[in-house]
Write an enzyme that holds these catalytic residues in place. Structure first.
Site, short mmCIF file in Angstrom:
data_model
loop_
_atom_site.label_atom_id
_atom_site.label_comp_id
_atom_site.label_asym_id
_atom_site.label_seq_id
_atom_site.Cartn_x
_atom_site.Cartn_y
_atom_site.Cartn_z
N CYS A 113 6.27 -63.95 30.78
CA CYS A 113 7.73 -63.77 30.70
C CYS A 113 8.29 -62.96 31.87
O CYS A 113 9.48 -63.06 32.17
CB CYS A 113 8.11 -63.11 29.38
SG CYS A 113 7.65 -64.12 27.97
N HIS A 247 15.51 -60.54 30.12
CA HIS A 247 14.67 -61.55 29.49
C HIS A 247 15.17 -61.76 28.06
O HIS A 247 15.41 -60.80 27.33
CB HIS A 247 13.22 -61.07 29.49
CG HIS A 247 12.30 -61.97 28.73
ND1 HIS A 247 12.29 -63.33 28.92
CD2 HIS A 247 11.37 -61.71 27.78
CE1 HIS A 247 11.39 -63.86 28.12
NE2 HIS A 247 10.82 -62.91 27.42
N ASN A 277 13.58 -67.94 23.52
CA ASN A 277 12.78 -67.31 24.57
C ASN A 277 12.14 -68.40 25.42
O ASN A 277 11.27 -69.13 24.95
CB ASN A 277 11.71 -66.43 23.91
CG ASN A 277 10.84 -65.68 24.90
OD1 ASN A 277 10.83 -66.00 26.09
ND2 ASN A 277 10.10 -64.71 24.42
O1 UT7 Z 1 8.62 -62.78 25.47
C1 UT7 Z 1 7.67 -61.79 25.31
C2 UT7 Z 1 8.20 -60.68 24.55
N1 UT7 Z 1 8.23 -61.02 23.15
C3 UT7 Z 1 8.96 -60.28 22.38
O2 UT7 Z 1 9.65 -59.41 22.86
C4 UT7 Z 1 8.92 -60.49 20.89
C5 UT7 Z 1 9.03 -59.16 20.22
N2 UT7 Z 1 9.00 -59.23 18.78
C6 UT7 Z 1 10.03 -59.70 18.03
O3 UT7 Z 1 11.00 -60.17 18.56
C7 UT7 Z 1 9.96 -59.52 16.53
O4 UT7 Z 1 8.89 -58.67 16.22
C8 UT7 Z 1 9.81 -60.87 15.77
C9 UT7 Z 1 11.09 -61.63 15.84
C10 UT7 Z 1 8.67 -61.68 16.38
C11 UT7 Z 1 9.49 -60.61 14.30
O5 UT7 Z 1 10.46 -59.78 13.72
P1 UT7 Z 1 10.01 -58.57 12.73
O6 UT7 Z 1 11.24 -57.99 12.21
O7 UT7 Z 1 9.10 -57.70 13.56
O8 UT7 Z 1 9.25 -59.34 11.58
P2 UT7 Z 1 7.70 -59.29 11.14
O9 UT7 Z 1 6.84 -60.00 12.13
O10 UT7 Z 1 7.35 -57.89 10.82
O11 UT7 Z 1 7.76 -60.16 9.81
C12 UT7 Z 1 8.55 -59.77 8.71
C13 UT7 Z 1 8.42 -60.80 7.60
C14 UT7 Z 1 7.01 -61.12 7.21
O12 UT7 Z 1 6.96 -61.27 5.80
P3 UT7 Z 1 6.39 -60.06 4.87
O13 UT7 Z 1 4.99 -59.87 5.32
O14 UT7 Z 1 7.27 -58.89 5.18
O15 UT7 Z 1 6.56 -60.62 3.50
C15 UT7 Z 1 6.75 -62.46 7.83
O16 UT7 Z 1 5.81 -63.26 7.11
O17 UT7 Z 1 9.02 -62.04 7.98
C16 UT7 Z 1 8.12 -63.11 7.73
N3 UT7 Z 1 8.33 -64.14 8.75
C17 UT7 Z 1 9.19 -65.15 8.61
N4 UT7 Z 1 10.00 -65.52 7.58
C18 UT7 Z 1 10.77 -66.60 7.74
C19 UT7 Z 1 7.77 -64.23 9.97
N5 UT7 Z 1 8.25 -65.29 10.63
C20 UT7 Z 1 9.14 -65.88 9.80
C21 UT7 Z 1 9.96 -67.01 9.91
N6 UT7 Z 1 10.77 -67.33 8.86
N7 UT7 Z 1 10.00 -67.79 11.02
#
Ligand code: UT7
Length: 320
Positions: A113, A247, A277
């Site tokens: 990225c 980004h 992204n």
């Molecule tokens: O380009 C390189 C740089 N990349 C980044 O900067 C990405 C950085 N990270 C992020 O943007 C965020 O961490 C994410 C968008 C990837 C995830 O957001 P989050 O608030 O950190 O969510 P999480 O991964 O902690 O997941 C929370 C919940 C989980 O469920 P439980 O375990 O709390 O019941 C996941 O299973 O959301 C669930 N989940 C989803 N639910 C519906 C994960 N993906 C999805 C989805 N739809 N697509």
């Protein structure tokens, strides 16, 4: 003193535009979750015949036209990508051939990225060294082809596209040009964002894997720090910035980074809602949109920033 000046921008997107609702028909997700956690509403996904090099070439053509030059005026192509058409040759040489450029230096840069920031630094150094006079610097990706469509935590986050700029070596740049670039890498974090394959390990391309929450934690700190570093290198401060082109990984990262620097959020160019992204393409894509809709104008001070797999991260300060 020779300085490299951005004289044209361009971008290209695949034809197919996919909404969250359409994605939710095949992935266990909802529009509400994606918008709330990321700000993403749409992404473009490459179809048959659309590849990293084809999108890069379309973006390059737009940038060349905007610069008011001919393809044959280009003597350097630096293409940032993690999703090349083939392991080799470099996709930059495919772009060169498609543009009909008979001789130039052309190679790819891999910093995921942050690749476009790395490419800008490399091209800037080669231009200022006097070895080249006009560079095409491109970020282009087709991440849809390395996504695990069974992994809802990653597949909803990415899209495909390309952005390009023409950078020209000028001895009469005045205040214009690339004023400072600061890059970093820290390979201790390889396992937070990677693909689980490669030519030398599995003999396959692999699929993207990410520990999103941990990447998020590092992103805000690293990005705000490197923006400050690049501004300090340029002898400027955040209050003088007209536009930040970040980004486009997550709207929450953009907001938190702007807040940390005390920047007015209306000065941040946001396209993550429309493009998701697009890895190395995301900064030049957003830059081109903001130039074409008249937000970024001659004389404006612009900071470009990105962070991604490696980790790698960086920022550039540019006067348009
Ligand atoms: O380009 C390189 C740089 N990349 C980044 O900067 C990405 C950085 N990270 C992020 O943007 C965020 O961490 C994410 C968008 C990837 C995830 O957001 P989050 O608030 O950190 O969510 P999480 O991964 O902690 O997941 C929370 C919940 C989980 O469920 P439980 O375990 O709390 O019941 C996941 O299973 O959301 C669930 N989940 C989803 N639910 C519906 C994960 N993906 C999805 C989805 N739809 N697509």
């Amino acid at each position: 003193m020779i300085r490299s000046v951005i004289t044209g921008t361009g971008s290209a997107l695949p034809v197919r535009r996919v909404s969250n609702a359409e994605l939710a028909k095949t992935v266990d997700t909802t529009d509400e979750w994606i918008v709330e956690r990321t700000g993403i509403r749409f992404r473009h996904l490459a179809g048959e015949g659309e590849t990293t090099a084809s999108l890069a070439t379309d973006a390059a053509r737009c940038a060349i036209a905007a610069a008011g030059i001919e393809a044959s005026d280009i003597d350097l192509i630096v293409l940032a990508t993690a999703t090349p058409d083939q392991t080799f040759p470099a996709s930059a040489t495919i772009v060169q051939a498609k543009l009909g450029i008979l001789d130039c230096v052309a190679f790819d840069v891999g910093a995921v990225c942050s690749g476009f920031l790395y490419a800008v630094q490399v091209a800037d150094a080669m231009l200022r060294a006097g070895a080249h006079s006009r560079a095409l610097v491109i970020g282009a990706e087709t991440f849809s082809r390395i996504l695990d469509w069974e992994d809802r935590a990653t597949c909803v986050l990415f899209g495909d596209g390309a952005g390009a700029i023409v950078m020209e070596a000028r001895s009469d740049a005045g205040e214009r040009g690339v004023l400072a670039v600061k890059l970093h890498a820290d390979g201790r974090y390889n396992e937070l964002l990677y693909v689980d394959g490669g030519p030398s390990t599995t003999g396959t391309v692999g699929k993207l894997r990410m520990k999103g929450r941990e990447v998020f934690r590092h992103a805000v700190n690293n990005l705000s720090a490197v923006m400050t570093e690049s501004l300090t290198l340029a002898g400027l401060d955040a209050a003088q910035v007209d536009w930040v082109v970040p980004h486009q990984a997550n709207a929450r990262i953009l907001d938190a980074t702007a807040r940390k620097l005390g920047l007015d959020p209306t000065k941040v160019v946001v396209t993550v809602d429309q493009h998701a992204n697009t890895s190395a393409a995301s900064v030049p894509l957003a830059l081109d949109h903001a130039v074409r809709d008249g937000r970024i104008r001659p004389g404006h001070l612009v900071v470009l920033e990105a962070m991604g797999g490696g980790f790698t991260w960086g920022a550039a300060v540019v006067r348009f």
